[in-house]
Design a protein around this motif. Structure first.
Motif, short mmCIF file in Angstrom:
data_model
loop_
_atom_site.label_atom_id
_atom_site.label_comp_id
_atom_site.label_asym_id
_atom_site.label_seq_id
_atom_site.Cartn_x
_atom_site.Cartn_y
_atom_site.Cartn_z
N ASP A 101 0.83 -1.20 0.00
CA ASP A 101 0.00 0.00 0.00
C ASP A 101 0.87 1.26 0.00
O ASP A 101 0.66 2.18 -0.80
N LYS A 102 1.85 1.31 0.88
CA LYS A 102 2.72 2.48 0.96
C LYS A 102 3.60 2.62 -0.27
O LYS A 102 3.76 3.72 -0.82
N SER A 103 4.15 1.51 -0.74
CA SER A 103 5.04 1.58 -1.90
C SER A 103 4.29 2.04 -3.15
O SER A 103 4.79 2.85 -3.93
N GLN A 104 3.07 1.54 -3.34
CA GLN A 104 2.28 1.97 -4.50
C GLN A 104 1.95 3.45 -4.42
O GLN A 104 1.98 4.15 -5.44
N SER A 105 1.66 3.94 -3.22
CA SER A 105 1.32 5.36 -3.08
C SER A 105 2.52 6.25 -3.38
O SER A 105 2.36 7.43 -3.72
#
Length: 205
Positions: A101-105
């Motif tokens: 989730d964080k990496s995609q954002s």
């Protein structure tokens, strides 16, 4: 590539023109390949008007950046790898969701690599910097001094990595685990960004 047009019609059917490359766009626009590349990469060296014209030209002629070439030029792949022992995917599923989730954002893709704990040294050897990923996050319940030494040595050789070596508490809810994952993803990307932009003399830290 001659006579590029955005769309042609034939027997009342629309046909999409073949994809243009940077050389084609430079030839059509009259600008150099370097100028076209800088404009499409939002360089401050290029005026807003020129950027707008060249971006429209790129869209009209179906230009798609070559991701492999971009990665080589930037020395970045924008890919992270999550490493964890085999048969522990379910245990870390919420943490992994948080990392993804964080990496995609932040514009990163993620891969998952599972290894046998008995062959961790070989797994680390295979994951030495080869420009296939920008960084790794290891999920382990515990490590020993030998493993810590290996991590340290590989980090000195240029492998950007962080590790989570605390057991997941049985009563740790899913939301909290995802939060742990997001923090891990953010910390790894910050380290990657620092290393990418660090002066050369610090590049091995």
């Amino acid at each position: 590539m001659h006579g590029l047009t955005n769309k042609k019609t034939f027997d009342n059917k629309q046909l999409t023109a073949p994809m243009a490359n940077l050389k084609d766009l430079a030839r059509i626009s009259g600008f150099s390949i370097s100028t076209v590349s800088k404009a499409l990469n939002n360089s401050d060296e290029i005026s807003s008007l020129t950027k707008k014209k060249l971006r429209k030209l790129a869209t009209d002629h179906n230009y798609i950046p070559n991701k492999t070439a971009c990665a080589l030029r930037k020395q970045k792949t924008d890919i992270l790898m999550i490493c964890l022992p085999k048969q522990q995917l379910c245990k870390y599923s919420a943490v992994i969701e948080g990392i993804i989730d964080k990496s995609q954002s932040l514009g990163y893709q993620t891969l998952i690599h599972q290894f046998d704990l008995k062959t961790l040294p070989q797994a680390l050897k295979q994951l030495e910097p080869q420009r296939t990923v920008d960084g790794l996050v290891f999920l382990l319940e515990r490590t020993d001094p030998a493993t810590e030494n290996m991590f340290e040595q590989h980090a000195k050789e240029g492998l950007v990595l962080i590790k989570h070596t605390k057991p997941i508490a049985p009563n740790c809810d899913t939301k909290k685990q995802r939060g742990i994952g997001r923090k891990l993803g953010k910390a790894l990307i910050e380290r990657i960004d620092w290393k990418t932009n660090a002066p050369e003399q610090f590049s091995k830290i």
